[in-house]
Design a protein around this motif. Structure first.
Motif, PDB file in Angstrom:
ATOM      1  N   GLU A   1      -7.497  -7.787 109.694  1.00 53.04           N
ATOM      2  CA  GLU A   1      -6.151  -7.233 109.576  1.00 53.04           C
ATOM      3  C   GLU A   1      -5.428  -7.988 108.462  1.00 53.04           C
ATOM      4  O   GLU A   1      -5.326  -9.210 108.498  1.00 53.04           O
ATOM      5  CB  GLU A   1      -5.376  -7.372 110.881  1.00 53.04           C
ATOM      6  CG  GLU A   1      -3.975  -6.778 110.815  1.00 53.04           C
ATOM      7  CD  GLU A   1      -3.212  -6.936 112.112  1.00 53.04           C
ATOM      8  OE1 GLU A   1      -3.161  -5.956 112.882  1.00 53.04           O
ATOM      9  OE2 GLU A   1      -2.699  -8.048 112.359  1.00 53.04           O
TER      10      GLU A   1
ATOM     11  N   THR B   1      -1.910  -8.444 106.319  1.00 54.20           N
ATOM     12  CA  THR B   1      -0.468  -8.190 106.289  1.00 54.20           C
ATOM     13  C   THR B   1       0.065  -8.587 104.920  1.00 54.20           C
ATOM     14  O   THR B   1      -0.033  -9.758 104.517  1.00 54.20           O
ATOM     15  CB  THR B   1       0.265  -8.978 107.379  1.00 54.20           C
ATOM     16  OG1 THR B   1      -0.271  -8.615 108.660  1.00 54.20           O
ATOM     17  CG2 THR B   1       1.765  -8.672 107.359  1.00 54.20           C
TER      18      THR B   1
ATOM     19  N   LYS C   1      -6.926   1.989 108.090  1.00 52.95           N
ATOM     20  CA  LYS C   1      -5.624   1.937 108.738  1.00 52.95           C
ATOM     21  C   LYS C   1      -4.605   1.366 107.766  1.00 52.95           C
ATOM     22  O   LYS C   1      -4.869   0.377 107.079  1.00 52.95           O
ATOM     23  CB  LYS C   1      -5.719   1.008 109.953  1.00 52.95           C
ATOM     24  CG  LYS C   1      -5.021   1.493 111.187  1.00 52.95           C
ATOM     25  CD  LYS C   1      -5.331   0.547 112.326  1.00 52.95           C
ATOM     26  CE  LYS C   1      -4.100   0.414 113.196  1.00 52.95           C
ATOM     27  NZ  LYS C   1      -4.285  -0.541 114.276  1.00 52.95           N
ATOM     28  N   LEU C   2      -3.445   2.001 107.714  1.00 51.85           N
ATOM     29  CA  LEU C   2      -2.366   1.552 106.829  1.00 51.85           C
ATOM     30  C   LEU C   2      -1.042   1.791 107.542  1.00 51.85           C
ATOM     31  O   LEU C   2      -0.729   2.908 107.931  1.00 51.85           O
ATOM     32  CB  LEU C   2      -2.408   2.337 105.518  1.00 51.85           C
ATOM     33  CG  LEU C   2      -1.581   1.820 104.348  1.00 51.85           C
ATOM     34  CD1 LEU C   2      -2.131   0.503 103.833  1.00 51.85           C
ATOM     35  CD2 LEU C   2      -1.585   2.853 103.213  1.00 51.85           C
ATOM     36  N   ASP C   3      -0.280   0.734 107.729  1.00 49.57           N
ATOM     37  CA  ASP C   3       0.988   0.822 108.454  1.00 49.57           C
ATOM     38  C   ASP C   3       2.092   0.270 107.561  1.00 49.57           C
ATOM     39  O   ASP C   3       2.146  -0.935 107.288  1.00 49.57           O
ATOM     40  CB  ASP C   3       0.899   0.016 109.754  1.00 49.57           C
ATOM     41  CG  ASP C   3       2.207   0.028 110.545  1.00 49.57           C
ATOM     42  OD1 ASP C   3       3.074   0.871 110.241  1.00 49.57           O
ATOM     43  OD2 ASP C   3       2.344  -0.818 111.447  1.00 49.57           O
ATOM     44  N   VAL C   4       2.985   1.172 107.105  1.00 45.27           N
ATOM     45  CA  VAL C   4       4.125   0.765 106.291  1.00 45.27           C
ATOM     46  C   VAL C   4       5.295   0.516 107.234  1.00 45.27           C
ATOM     47  O   VAL C   4       5.838   1.450 107.829  1.00 45.27           O
ATOM     48  CB  VAL C   4       4.478   1.850 105.252  1.00 45.27           C
ATOM     49  CG1 VAL C   4       5.632   1.377 104.360  1.00 45.27           C
ATOM     50  CG2 VAL C   4       3.261   2.205 104.409  1.00 45.27           C
ATOM     51  N   ARG C   5       5.672  -0.751 107.376  1.00 44.48           N
ATOM     52  CA  ARG C   5       6.721  -1.102 108.317  1.00 44.48           C
ATOM     53  C   ARG C   5       8.091  -0.654 107.789  1.00 44.48           C
ATOM     54  O   ARG C   5       8.395  -0.830 106.606  1.00 44.48           O
ATOM     55  CB  ARG C   5       6.728  -2.622 108.559  1.00 44.48           C
ATOM     56  CG  ARG C   5       5.401  -3.148 109.101  1.00 44.48           C
ATOM     57  CD  ARG C   5       5.148  -2.700 110.535  1.00 44.48           C
ATOM     58  NE  ARG C   5       3.805  -2.915 111.006  1.00 44.48           N
ATOM     59  CZ  ARG C   5       3.353  -4.050 111.523  1.00 44.48           C
ATOM     60  NH1 ARG C   5       4.137  -5.110 111.586  1.00 44.48           N
ATOM     61  NH2 ARG C   5       2.118  -4.128 111.978  1.00 44.48           N
TER      62      ARG C   5
ATOM     63  N   ALA D   1       9.287   2.269 107.142  1.00 43.21           N
ATOM     64  CA  ALA D   1       9.086   3.149 105.986  1.00 43.21           C
ATOM     65  C   ALA D   1      10.244   4.128 105.801  1.00 43.21           C
ATOM     66  O   ALA D   1      10.771   4.685 106.768  1.00 43.21           O
ATOM     67  CB  ALA D   1       7.780   3.923 106.154  1.00 43.21           C
TER      68      ALA D   1
ATOM     69  N   VAL E   1       3.523  -4.320 104.753  1.00 41.20           N
ATOM     70  CA  VAL E   1       2.471  -3.337 105.005  1.00 41.20           C
ATOM     71  C   VAL E   1       1.296  -4.041 105.672  1.00 41.20           C
ATOM     72  O   VAL E   1       0.897  -5.139 105.263  1.00 41.20           O
ATOM     73  CB  VAL E   1       1.998  -2.659 103.698  1.00 41.20           C
ATOM     74  CG1 VAL E   1       0.790  -1.766 103.957  1.00 41.20           C
ATOM     75  CG2 VAL E   1       3.127  -1.855 103.072  1.00 41.20           C
ATOM     76  N   VAL E   2       0.766  -3.414 106.711  1.00 40.22           N
ATOM     77  CA  VAL E   2      -0.425  -3.928 107.392  1.00 40.22           C
ATOM     78  C   VAL E   2      -1.563  -2.945 107.178  1.00 40.22           C
ATOM     79  O   VAL E   2      -1.381  -1.731 107.356  1.00 40.22           O
ATOM     80  CB  VAL E   2      -0.175  -4.132 108.899  1.00 40.22           C
ATOM     81  CG1 VAL E   2      -1.435  -4.651 109.590  1.00 40.22           C
ATOM     82  CG2 VAL E   2       0.994  -5.082 109.119  1.00 40.22           C
ATOM     83  N   CYS E   3      -2.721  -3.447 106.777  1.00 41.51           N
ATOM     84  CA  CYS E   3      -3.886  -2.559 106.620  1.00 41.51           C
ATOM     85  C   CYS E   3      -5.112  -3.234 107.226  1.00 41.51           C
ATOM     86  O   CYS E   3      -5.111  -4.433 107.535  1.00 41.51           O
ATOM     87  CB  CYS E   3      -4.121  -2.190 105.154  1.00 41.51           C
ATOM     88  SG  CYS E   3      -4.768  -3.501 104.108  1.00 41.51           S
ATOM     89  N   SER E   4      -6.151  -2.458 107.400  1.00 45.44           N
ATOM     90  CA  SER E   4      -7.395  -2.947 107.988  1.00 45.44           C
ATOM     91  C   SER E   4      -8.470  -3.048 106.913  1.00 45.44           C
ATOM     92  O   SER E   4      -8.370  -2.426 105.850  1.00 45.44           O
ATOM     93  CB  SER E   4      -7.868  -1.991 109.088  1.00 45.44           C
ATOM     94  OG  SER E   4      -8.147  -0.707 108.524  1.00 45.44           O
TER      95      SER E   4
END
Length: 420
Positions: A220, A222, A269-273, A275, A284-287
């Motif tokens: 993970e 960040t 996986k891509l999570d834009v906090r 957004a 941004v958190v990605c895998s």
């Protein structure tokens, strides 16, 4: 194809359809560990094992287990298994096909009153995918005796601990250690599974011998920058976390392509906090999912990609947190078991194709305590983890033929070689 194998394959596929009708939602199949849908599916599988005349039980982690006992009380145990949990919006065959093929094989042993030189146990593992608690192989690790008790405090998305989930299913956490098959009582392990890739489909071969299972490292990442107004911060003054993550996504893909003979690398996986279209992304958190059958290359690739990520972060004035979530070592299938399975494929009239599995399987934790082997079955266009996942009747019938021949060879071998 012999009509007997075809009719048996038809029965297996009818059961697949019945099990697939049990789902948490109507899109594809979703049956995750410990949910009402999972419990309903487990009960159905247990009812089929009961009807087959197996000594059946559900253990404390929710594995459904059916056993045929040899007259030789000192004999070891040979396990046929796969899993019955699914990913979200899954197909019908990943896992359950192996369980229901195993059930067919044991039904035939009961009908033929075959004298068993060793005990045979069929296990429908409760959790291989790791969807609910983000940790794979819960079911098989309990059977292998490698379950980590620290996992009991993990919580799902609703704050329910693994302990609470186990108790809701009727299990007892204090008994998890007793559910293992002791190391000195294992004879071996056999798992049939759809390939989940396109090699067999493209080559028009129904089955393959699995030689190894790739190791995995999941990370993970960040990316921390500075959120700002999209209209007022000049381009050269930005600390855009998403731009850094995007550059890494492409770098990982390029790295995988350049080293395609040895490994695969995926950002899934891509999570834009926080957004918003008018905000420069600040976090941004990605895998990263990295896999190789070569342990040395897996380790070096991991180090290379971490170096690339940190270089991107430094160039863009970002802070990077690199967190290893999971490491699974590569597994080589047992040579003696693979020799017998290869002979079974050849005896059945098929080309012996050898493949490395890029996907993880319950054979991974089991291989630490028992000689493990796997048979891949061709799936349509190699599609898996998708409602379009499918198999052809002739390929399932071929797998039944091969698997039955494998058991015959195994029985013959251990009737002359003591198993205890």
């Amino acid at each position: 194809m012999d009509d007997n194998y075809t009719s048996r394959a038809e029965k297996i596929l009818r059961r697949i359809e019945a099990l697939a009708a049990i789902s948490e939602d109507t899109d594809g199949v979703t049956r995750t560990f410990g949910t009402p849908a999972f419990l309903q599916g487990s009960a159905l599988v247990k009812s089929w094992m009961d009807a087959a005349g197996l000594a059946t039980r559900v253990d404390s982690i929710g594995n459904v287990r059916g056993r045929l006992v040899s007259r030789n009380a000192a004999a070891k145990t040979f396990v046929l298994a796969s899993h019955i949990d699914t990913v979200v919006n899954a197909g019908k065959y990943d896992g359950p096909l192996g369980v229901l093929m195993g059930l067919d094989l044991l039904e035939q042993l009961v009908l033929s009153q075959t004298e068993l030189p060793f005990h045979v146990e069929l296990i429908a593992f409760s959790d291989e995918e790791g969807v609910r608690y983000h940790t794979t192989y819960l079911g098989s690790k309990v059977v292998a005796g490698s379950f980590d008790q620290n996992l009991l405090t993990k919580t799902d998305a609703h704050g329910i601990t693994l302990t609470q989930a186990i108790e809701t299913m009727g299990g007892t956490t204090q008994l998890l250690g007793a559910e293992a098959i002791p190391g000195d009582q294992w004879l071996g392990y056999f798992e049939t599974h759809i390939e989940q890739g396109p090699v067999l489909w493209e080559s028009r071969v129904p089955v393959a011998l699995v030689t190894a299972i790739a190791g995995q490292q999941r990370v993970e990442l960040t990316w921390q920058g500075m959120a700002g107004h999209a209209g007022t911060v000049p381009m050269h003054m930005r600390q855009d976390a998403l731009a850094g993550a995007a550059e890494f996504v492409l770098a990982a893909e390029q790295f995988g392509v350049a080293n395609k003979a040895e490994l695969v690398a995926t950002v899934g996986k891509l999570d834009v906090r926080h957004a918003a279209s008018n905000v420069i992304p600040g976090e941004v958190v990605c895998s990263l999912d990295l896999r190789s059958a070569d342990a040395v290359r897996l380790a070096s690739a991991y180090a290379e990609l971490e170096q690339k990520a940190r270089a991107i972060a430094q160039k863009r004035n970002l802070t990077l947190s690199w967190n290893l979530i999971q490491y699974t070592a590569p597994v080589t299938c047992a040579p003696e078991m693979n020799t017998l399975l290869g002979q079974a494929i050849a005896d059945s009239g098929y080309e012996v194709v050898r493949l490395v599995s890029g996907a993880g399987h319950d054979a991974v934790p089991i291989s630490a305590v028992a000689p493990a082997t796997m048979l891949f079955i061709r799936c349509v266009k190699g599609i898996s983890h998708n409602p379009l996942e499918n198999v052809e009747l002739a390929d399932v019938a071929a797998a039944v033929r091969v698997s039955e021949r494998f058991l015959q060879l195994l029985f013959s071998h251990y009737q002359t070689t003591p198993s205890a």
